[in-house]
Every structure is written in structure tokens, then in C-alpha cells.
Scaffold this motif. Structure first.
Motif, PDB file in Angstrom:
ATOM      1  N   GLU A 145       0.850  -1.200   0.000  1.00 19.80           N
ATOM      2  CA  GLU A 145       0.000   0.000   0.000  1.00 19.80           C
ATOM      3  C   GLU A 145       0.879   1.240   0.000  1.00 19.80           C
ATOM      4  OE1 GLU A 145      -3.048   0.259   2.875  1.00 19.80           O
ATOM      5  OE2 GLU A 145      -3.818  -1.777   2.533  1.00 19.80           O
TER       6      GLU A 145
ATOM      7  N   LYS B  35       0.684   5.830  -1.168  1.00 16.11           N
ATOM      8  CA  LYS B  35      -0.101   6.998  -1.574  1.00 16.11           C
ATOM      9  C   LYS B  35       0.414   7.495  -2.918  1.00 16.11           C
ATOM     10  CE  LYS B  35      -2.248   7.257   2.460  1.00 16.11           C
ATOM     11  NZ  LYS B  35      -3.702   7.038   2.625  1.00 16.11           N
TER      12      LYS B  35
ATOM     13  N   THR C 273      -5.128   6.260  -2.037  1.00 12.75           N
ATOM     14  CA  THR C 273      -4.434   5.074  -1.556  1.00 12.75           C
ATOM     15  C   THR C 273      -4.534   3.974  -2.601  1.00 12.75           C
ATOM     16  OG1 THR C 273      -5.031   5.636   0.715  1.00 12.75           O
ATOM     17  CG2 THR C 273      -4.276   3.381   0.308  1.00 12.75           C
TER      18      THR C 273
ATOM     19  N   ILE D  14      -7.604   1.531  -3.796  1.00 11.64           N
ATOM     20  CA  ILE D  14      -8.333   1.021  -2.626  1.00 11.64           C
ATOM     21  C   ILE D  14      -8.763   2.168  -1.707  1.00 11.64           C
ATOM     22  CG2 ILE D  14      -7.193  -1.216  -2.697  1.00 11.64           C
ATOM     23  CD1 ILE D  14      -5.330  -0.255  -0.477  1.00 11.64           C
ATOM     24  N   THR D  15      -8.814   3.377  -2.248  1.00 13.12           N
ATOM     25  CA  THR D  15      -9.175   4.534  -1.426  1.00 13.12           C
ATOM     26  C   THR D  15     -10.560   4.379  -0.825  1.00 13.12           C
ATOM     27  OG1 THR D  15      -7.843   5.916  -2.903  1.00 13.12           O
ATOM     28  CG2 THR D  15      -9.374   7.044  -1.419  1.00 13.12           C
TER      29      THR D  15
ATOM     30  N   GLU E  92     -12.339   1.708  -0.466  1.00 14.35           N
ATOM     31  CA  GLU E  92     -12.393   0.544   0.427  1.00 14.35           C
ATOM     32  C   GLU E  92     -11.911   0.931   1.823  1.00 14.35           C
ATOM     33  OE1 GLU E  92     -10.110  -3.731   0.932  1.00 14.35           O
ATOM     34  OE2 GLU E  92     -10.226  -2.792  -1.055  1.00 14.35           O
ATOM     35  N   ARG E  93     -10.835   1.684   1.918  1.00 14.85           N
ATOM     36  CA  ARG E  93     -10.337   2.115   3.228  1.00 14.85           C
ATOM     37  C   ARG E  93     -11.337   3.039   3.917  1.00 14.85           C
ATOM     38  NH1 ARG E  93      -8.058  -1.597   2.583  1.00 14.85           N
ATOM     39  NH2 ARG E  93      -5.824  -2.018   2.361  1.00 14.85           N
ATOM     40  N   ARG E  94     -11.946   3.930   3.175  1.00 16.53           N
ATOM     41  CA  ARG E  94     -12.957   4.812   3.767  1.00 16.53           C
ATOM     42  C   ARG E  94     -14.164   4.025   4.246  1.00 16.53           C
ATOM     43  NH1 ARG E  94     -12.718   9.453  -1.003  1.00 16.53           N
ATOM     44  NH2 ARG E  94     -10.640  10.299  -0.434  1.00 16.53           N
TER      45      ARG E  94
ATOM     46  N   ARG F  57     -14.240   0.907   5.252  1.00 15.49           N
ATOM     47  CA  ARG F  57     -13.898   0.191   6.473  1.00 15.49           C
ATOM     48  C   ARG F  57     -13.991   1.086   7.695  1.00 15.49           C
ATOM     49  NH1 ARG F  57      -8.545  -3.438   4.892  1.00 15.49           N
ATOM     50  NH2 ARG F  57      -9.579  -4.798   3.347  1.00 15.49           N
ATOM     51  N   GLN F  58     -13.561   2.330   7.554  1.00 12.54           N
ATOM     52  CA  GLN F  58     -13.649   3.258   8.670  1.00 12.54           C
ATOM     53  C   GLN F  58     -15.095   3.537   9.035  1.00 12.54           C
ATOM     54  OE1 GLN F  58     -11.337   4.332  10.648  1.00 12.54           O
ATOM     55  NE2 GLN F  58     -12.735   5.645  11.843  1.00 12.54           N
TER      56      GLN F  58
END
Length: 892
Positions: free
Chosen positions: A329, A331, A341, A364-365, A367-369, A371-372
Motif C-alpha cells: 500500500e 499513496k 491510496t 483502494i481509497t 475501500e479504506r474509507r 472500512r472506517q
């Protein structure tokens, strides 16, 4: 022949005539002028030579034997080929005949000869030519074969034998059909037939499959010849396979190109030395925000793609050491300046002797958001989850419990860890385990996100707990179901209190209601089903649209009630033998096997099912739904008789009843019958109970546990299909039901399966004439057809239907008509319309038809019919199936 022979006549004959004395051909007595021309000997010369001098030495011994046989009276006349030697020593072939005669008082031989020398020479030349011809064919590297007009192999060279991989004796002299059974049904045979019958030479490529599975390709050159057809075959397998390899290679290259450019992940190929991109796909361009032309021939550093250059430099150093970096991973900075990301895989590869670096990148930007956001949502959920006053369950689609709150543990008497080790089916009462199945299917299809139902759980102490469940599904951003959250309310005590107050009243009301409906089943079915058609039809049309959730739930409840009423009407018509059925040939063995999975769910794990099926098929002609109803009703009764578990046996067989047996069994027709026996080892029945079980509304079950129509319906179905049923039962000894149904006729034993149309195939633009005297049903049909694109012409009765048809005759593709209408019924209307347009397509619909389109409840074979109440989709599906058949022309 008489002694007196007119020599002047013999001299004029074209055949060479001679008369020879003695059984050993001693001397000539006479020769005619043609004999002189043939042999070169004059008549006087002939009298001085021995007859055998004229015969070729190779044939003299045989000629003497034949002469001796003539003198013995054997074969008075014989004809054969004979080679002669002329006076000039020339060899000639003759067609020679010999007869025994009387000549001047003595036995003599009369011979007649015709010159066949030229013909023999021609035949020899022909044979030599054919020998050379066949020798040429035998030595050819191509396969050569000749097939006569009876399709028999009359010549095969060695190469054909090699191609066929079969001994010559298996082919030569055999027909193609004998050598290759079924070849007459192939495209190859049709081409050969055309060549032979139309004298058309053909050349084509033929695929030949050997018994071991190997396939080879032969180029066939087929020519018509006098004998039949001549086939020249050349093995082209190598070239065909080469072409196929080249084709696959091209397709593979094209596929790789499409995959590269349309892949959901980004690809970038750049040089190790300068870092400049030489190949990049659209996804990589979309992730970075740079057009492809700006990326090509530029490095990531030139584009300022990485906000942290030091991190990228460390990456590249690690890549040189390891050769590959997987799913790291990092940036990136897009062209617009946004920081996103990505997950990247880098690998060093060799292309044309040059070391390159391939980057595979996934954004995967989001996807990370997500998950949060999910972590925050779960925190809020558990705050409510743990403090709820009702049971709350979180589960997966497989039924595995993910989490439960304390209240749910209290309802079932389990500890939390105990419950989390179990699945929902394990703690659900057996009969209720499939209640969620239809809802789960609709959730998976994306049709609903929530549902409500009542079901029973089994507590840790083995007690049944009635609950009302409100379940909601949680979906991913892509719309896929993740898990379900259900609110569980214990309603056991509430149901118990309500039951105590209504048991007696409900029992009386149920009996009175069912008795009244039963007596009026045939009479009210028509009007009742019209009403249900309107209710259910408009409910489904509403649900197909976009309506608020609270209204949708109400409409769904209306539809559920309508469907329940429709099923009840079907049951009433079944035991009164007034329902419309569509008989088809069914194998009782197959029906039983297909029912096994459903029967297992109905009976539960504590009842064992055993099959004893007839070795051969047991074909009967009846309605599929009726056969299912027979099995299900008897099996449900067997289950109720085995509350503590037991054994259920389903047996099939074929029985024959002669006239005496038929009289003994209540006047049943003599003949062969298919038998279905269903036996259980349950509580059994008393004689009094056995005598009443087929009476409508008779039941030994409690209130709301049965209507008393199940076995009455079974009895009605069996009688309607000209069969009979016997029951054998004793208290505590179990029960056996034996059903006997007439075997299907031989000509009826081909099953007909209707093509099931998909939803996107139901639409149309045709014009439909709807003839219905009930305005509500008429409107339902009109709305349903219009929703699928059809044009509709309405008529309130048969007479209006006639007028509408005359006015729009060319446009009307199909007539949909009620069966029973005032003044002019559906059957009479159709009869008049078909006088004008015999190929008109017609569908009848009705809730109760009487005998107008049936014979004793069985639908006429050439009639299309749909039973009321019907859903809009059922109606459109039936219309589309009928319109898809080849038939009348019409204008849209």
C-alpha cells in the motif's frame, strides 16, 4: 430332328452349322457355307479332317466329354464358349451350342457356332485396362473408394483401409449403413446422396471421429460414376490443426490485448534504467488522472506521481534485490492533486532481452474509507444491541450466528457462547426451518431488504418457543448481502392465551364455514375466482411498481391473503372434482424420486424414508400437480401419525385386474394399473376412523391444524383419473394407502415439456381481443397486457366480441375469452370466429368452466386454458407461448 434335313436352308443361315458323327467326334457329316467362312475349310475338306482338328488343343478333352454326355442323353442341348483353330491357324472364339439329333438313321451332333472373337478381344482389353486402372488406384497415396448405387463398397484401395483403421473384410461388400450405423442421418451422407442422384461433383472437408476418440479431417472429392460414386480422400488433419493453432494464437493475442486494456486493475510497463513508461492501460490512466499520452515516455518522477519520493526510491531498491514486491500500500498524487491510496505489485520481467518493470495497481481509497465507516457503524450498533429489551440476532446467510444479545439467550435458555457455536437451523423447530428460504432467495435477488414472520425455536430444555421475527439485511456498497439483523419477540404466552379463548368458537366456525364452502364449491368458483383474479392481479401490478415501503407491506399482505384463498378454492374444486386438469404421461417412479428432497424436509430427521420402486417405469396419464397433491397429503398424514419418529415406505409397481377382479374392486375397468403404496408405522386408525377419512371436513387433528380436505381431495383426484384407493390400518400397527391408476396408453407415453420463457421474452406488440363480462377481471387483464407492451381491445360479452373482431379482424393476433358468459359463451364465440378465421389463436380463462371445454374435468387436448385466479405474469407467459407457435398471419 428328322432324317431329312434341307441343306439349302442350312446354307443360308448366318450361324456356322456342322453335323458330326460318333460320340468321340469321329468325322464331319455336313458343314454349311457359314461354317466354311468361319473355319476356312470347304465342305469337301471338312469331310477329310477330324472334327477335333478345328478345336483348340486346350479345349479338346473337355469337348470330347461334352460329346459323350450328349450321346448318353444328358443335357440334350448345351451352350458354351469354345475356341477354334481355322485352316489358316488363326484362333477364334465362338458362342458354341450342341444338340443330339437323328441324321440318316444314326445319332449325330448338330453344332452351331457364332464368331465372338472381336467381343472376346474387347473384353480382354477391358479387363486389362481395368486391371491397370485398379493397379493405379491401389498404388495412390490418396484414398480411393467406389460405392455402388445400393450404397455398397465395391472397391477400396489400401490408403482407404489405412484411413478407416478397419480390416478390408469389415467394409468391402458391406453397405455404408452396415459399416457405419446411423450414417444415413449425417450431413456427409446427404452430400453423397446429392452427388449420386443429381450427378453433381462435390469437394468438401469432412470431420471423422474414431472409436478411441481421435478426430481427423479429410478432404473429400466426390465424383458421380456409372457404378455409383467415386470418392478421393486426402488427410488434411495437419493443415486443419495448424490453421486452428494459428486461429487460437490470434484469438489469444486479441484476448490478452482486451484484458490488458479493459482490466479493472491498472498496468504500467516501464524501463528499469530511465523509468519511462512504454505501455499503460486505461485503468492506470483513470487511477492517476493522467491521459495515456502524458504517461507514455515519461517517468513517475517526472509526473510527480509519488508524494513521498524517498519511499518510492526504497521500493525500487528492494525490487532490484528481490525481483518482486507484492500488494504494497502507498499513496499517489493524481493529476488534480488529490492524494489516493493504492495497492501495488511490482515485478521485474524480461522482454526482448531487456529488463522491464511491470506495475499492477489497484485503487483502494474507497475501500479504506468504507472500512472506517463500518467500524463507526458497528460501534453504534453494539450500543443498542446489548441494551435491547427484545432478542436481537446477527447471522450470516448460511445460518451461522455471529452475535446474539442477552435477551435472546434468556428466551431460549442458552448461554451466549453455547448459541454462537450453533446455527439457526439447529435451534429452529424442524417444520419451520424452511420458512425463511423464499425470503432469502428474494434478498439474494435484490428484491427485498426485510421481512417478517412467525416461527418456532426449540429451547435448551426442549420446549417450543413461538416468536415473531423482524429481519433486516445489511448490504455492501455493491449491494451484496453481508449479514442479517433480526429482532426476536417471544409471543408464546400471547398465543397460548389467545388459543384458550378462541378454540371452541373457531372450531365451530371453521366447520360451518368449510361445510358451506364445500357444498357451494362448483357453483361459486366462477365468481370467487373472478374476485381473486382482480385482487391478486392488481396486487402484483402494484408490487411491480415503485411504492412506499409501508404501503408495499400492506399490498403484500393483501396478495398473501388472495393467494391463500386461491389455494383453498383449488382444494375445494379438487375434492368436488371440478378443477381443470392437464393430463400428461408421468412415471410414478420419477415423481417419487423428485419429491424425496421435499419429503425429507417435511418429515424431519426422526423419520426414515425407504423406497421400493418398480424396476421398470410405471407410466400413468394424469396432471402433475394432482400426483404431487396425492403424495404430499398422504405423507403429511403419515408424519402426524409418527410424532415420535418412525419409518415411511414408498413402493411402486404394476398390477393387472381381470374382469372378476374389476367387479370385486367396485366395478373398476379391467386392465393394467400403476400402483403407489405409502406405508407408515405410526399410530394407525380404528375401523370407525377408516370409514370416515375420505369424507370432506372430517379430521382427527386439532383446530387450525387441518381442514379435513386433504384425503377427500386425494379420493377425488384418484376417482377423477379412473383409479381406486385402498387403506389398510390397525391401531398401533401403522397405515398403508394403496393407490391404483390406469397405465398410460402406448401412444401417450411421450412426455411434452413446455418451453419456459424468460422474463425478457414475455413482451410483445400484438393486439389481443379480451372478452370478459366482469369489469374487474377485464381491467386486470388489460393492465397486465399493457404493462408488457401489448395492444388490447375489450368486449363485455360474446356478442360484443363478434362485433369487435369483425371491425379489427386483420389486427387481432389472439382472442382471450371467458368460458361462461351470458347470452353467448366463450366456446360458442370461438366457434363463430373460427368459421371466418380457422387458424385464429385462442386462450380460454375461467374460474369454473362446467363441461363447456372439458370432458369430466379433463381439458381437451387442443385447447389453451388459464385457470382463474391468475397472476399478470402467468397470463402474459401463456399468451406469449401461444403466440410463439407458428400460425395465423396478422397485422400489428
Amino acid at each position: 430332328m428328322h432324317d431329312i434335313i434341307d441343306h439349302s436352308i442350312l446354307d443360308k443361315l448366318p450361324n456356322a452349322i456342322s453335323i458330326i458323327a460318333g460320340k468321340n467326334l469321329d468325322r464331319y457329316l455336313y458343314t454349311n457355307a457359314a461354317w466354311e467362312r468361319l473355319t476356312g475349310y470347304t465342305g469337301e475338306e471338312a469331310l477329310k479332317i477330324h472334327p477335333l482338328d478345328v478345336v483348340h488343343p486346350d479345349m479338346r478333352e473337355q469337348t470330347i466329354r461334352r460329346s459323350q454326355q450328349r450321346f448318353k442323353g444328358l443335357n440334350p442341348v448345351q451352350r458354351y464358349d469354345l475356341k477354334l483353330i481355322t485352316k489358316q491357324s488363326k484362333e477364334i472364339w465362338t458362342d458354341f451350342s450342341v444338340s443330339l439329333i437323328e441324321y440318316h438313321g444314326q445319332k449325330a451332333l448338330l453344332t452351331a457356332a457364332i464368331d465372338r472373337t472381336e467381343e472376346k478381344l474387347y473384353q480382354q482389353k477391358l479387363a486389362d485396362s481395368e486391371k491397370r486402372y485398379r493397379g493405379t488406384l491401389d498404388s495412390m497415396l490418396e484414398g480411393c473408394q467406389i460405392i455402388d448405387r445400393n450404397w455398397r463398397y465395391i472397391y477400396l484401395n489400401d490408403m482407404v483401409i489405412s484411413h478407416s483403421r478397419r480390416p478390408r473384410e469389415e467394409l468391402l461388400g458391406k453397405t455404408m449403413m452396415e459399416a457405419y450405423p446411423g450414417i444415413e442421418n449425417t450431413d456427409l451422407f446427404e452430400k453423397l446422396r446429392r452427388c449420386r442422384e443429381e450427378s453433381v461433383p462435390l469437394r468438401f472437408l469432412n470431420r471423422f471421429a474414431y472409436d478411441d476418440g481421435e478426430v481427423r479431417w479429410f478432404e473429400l472429392n466426390v465424383q458421380p460414376v456409372p457404378e455409383g460414386i467415386f470418392i478421393l480422400s486426402i488427410d488434411r488433419t495437419a493443415s486443419v490443426e495448424a490453421d486452428e493453432i494459428h486461429k487460437r494464437q490470434r484469438e489469444s493475442e486479441e484476448l490478452l490485448s482486451r484484458i490488458f486494456n479493459s482490466s479493472a486493475v491498472g498496468f504500467n510497463l516501464f524501463g528499469v534504467t530511465d523509468g519511462k513508461s512504454v505501455m499503460v492501460n486505461e485503468t492506470y490512466s483513470r487511477i492517476t488522472g493522467y491521459p495515456r499520452e502524458e504517461i507514455l515516455n515519461h517517468s513517475a518522477m517526472e509526473l510527480n506521481l509519488f508524494p513521498d519520493p524517498e519511499s518510492r526510491a526504497a521500493w525500487m531498491n528492494e525490487l532490484k534485490i528481490r525481483g518482486k514486491i507484492t500488494n504494497e500500500e502507498t499513496k499517489i498524487r493524481t493529476k488534480s492533486g488529490e492524494i489516493r491510496t493504492v495497492a501495488a505489485t511490482l515485478e521485474m520481467i524480461r522482454i526482448n532481452d531487456e529488463i522491464m518493470t511491470l506495475v499492477i495497481m489497484t485503487d483502494i481509497t474507497e475501500e479504506r474509507r468504507a472500512r472506517q465507516r463500518q467500524r463507526e457503524s458497528e460501534l453504534r450498533f453494539h450500543t443498542v444491541f446489548d441494551q435491547s429489551a427484545v432478542g436481537v440476532v446477527q447471522s450470516l446467510g448460511s445460518g451461522r450466528l455471529v452475535d446474539v444479545n442477552d435477551r435472546f439467550c434468556d428466551i431460549l435458555g442458552y448461554g451466549k457462547e453455547e448459541l454462537l457455536s450453533k446455527t439457526l437451523p439447529e435451534i429452529t423447530y424442524g417444520e419451520d426451518r424452511d420458512l425463511e428460504t423464499p425470503f432469502i432467495a428474494r434478498i439474494t435477488a435484490g428484491e427485498i431488504d426485510s421481512f417478517e414472520l412467525e416461527k418456532r425455536f426449540v429451547s435448551k430444555q426442549g420446549k417450543l418457543v413461538w416468536t415473531r421475527i423482524y429481519s433486516n439485511v445489511v448490504r455492501s456498497e455493491e449491494g451484496d448481502p453481508l449479514y442479517a439483523v433480526a429482532v426476536v419477540v417471544d409471543i408464546s404466552q400471547q398465543l397460548e392465551n389467545e388459543k384458550k379463548h378462541r378454540d371452541l368458537e373457531s372450531q365451530l366456525a371453521q366447520a360451518q364455514k368449510m361445510e358451506a364452502v364445500g357444498r357451494l364449491a362448483g357453483g361459486v368458483a366462477h365468481d370467487f375466482n373472478n374476485i381473486l383474479t382482480i385482487i391478486n392481479g392488481f396486487s402484483e401490478l402494484l408490487l411491480a411498481g415503485d411504492i412506499p415501503g409501508e404501503i408495499r407491506e400492506s399490498v403484500e399482505q393483501i396478495l398473501k391473503a388472495g393467494e391463500k384463498a386461491a389455494r383453498l378454492t383449488t382444494q375445494l374444486l379438487a375434492f368436488s372434482r371440478k378443477q381443470i386438469i392437464k393430463p400428461m404421461v408421468l412415471d410414478i417412479n420419477r415423481v417419487v424420486r423428485e419429491q424425496m428432497k421435499l419429503l425429507s424436509r417435511i418429515l424431519g430427521e426422526d423419520i426414515e424414508i425407504a423406497l421400493s420402486l418398480n424396476g421398470d417405469a410405471v407410466p400413468v396419464k394424469m396432471d402433475q400437480g394432482q400426483m404431487d397433491q396425492i403424495i404430499m397429503n398422504i405423507v403429511i398424514n403419515a408424519r402426524d401419525a409418527m410424532e415420535r419418529g418412525g419409518r415411511l415406505i414408498l413402493e411402486t409397481g404394476i398390477s393387472h385386474f381381470d374382469r372378476e377382479d374389476a367387479l370385486f374392486h367396485g366395478g373398476t375397468a379391467a386392465g393394467h394399473y400403476g400402483m403407489l403404496a405409502i406405508s407408515d408405522n405410526g399410530t394407525g386408525m380404528s375401523r370407525e376412523t377408516r370409514e370416515q377419512i375420505f369424507e370432506p371436513f372430517f379430521t382427527t387433528k386439532g383446530v387450525e391444524q387441518g381442514t379435513g380436505l386433504g384425503l377427500a381431495m386425494v379420493f377425488g383426484i384418484v376417482k377423477q383419473n379412473k383409479g381406486f384407493i385402498y387403506v389398510y390400518s390397525e391401531l398401533d400397527e401403522g397405515t398403508t394407502f394403496k393407490i391404483f391408476l390406469p397405465l398410460a396408453d402406448t401412444q401417450d407415453r411421450e412426455e411434452h415439456q413446455l418451453n419456459q420463457l424468460k422474463a425478457d421474452q414475455l413482451k410483445g406488440t400484438e393486439t389481443i381481443l379480451v372478452v370478459e363480462d366482469d369489469k374487474g377481471v377485464q381491467k386486470t387483464a388489460e393492465n397486465a397486457l399493457a404493462a408488457y407492451g401489448y395492444k388490447v381491445i375489450l368486449a363485455d360479452n360474446g356478442e360484443e366480441g363478434l362485433e369487435a373482431f369483425r371491425e379489427h379482424r386483420e389486427r387481432i393476433a389472439l382472442v382471450l375469452t371467458d368460458v361462461i358468459m351470458p347470452r353467448l359463451g366463450g366456446r360458442e364465440l370461438v366457434a363463430r370466429l373460427k368459421r371466418d378465421k380457422p387458424d385464429l389463436k385462442v386462450i380460454y380463462f375461467s374460474g369454473y368452466t362446467g363441461d363447456s371445454i372439458t370432458h369430466q374435468g379433463v381439458l381437451d387436448g387442443d385447447i389453451d386454458f388459464i385457470q382463474k385466479p391468475f397472476s399478470p405474469v402467468e397470463l402474459v407467459r401463456k399468451i406469449r407461448e401461444v403466440l410463439n407457435r407458428r400460425g395465423a398471419d396478422y397485422k400489428t
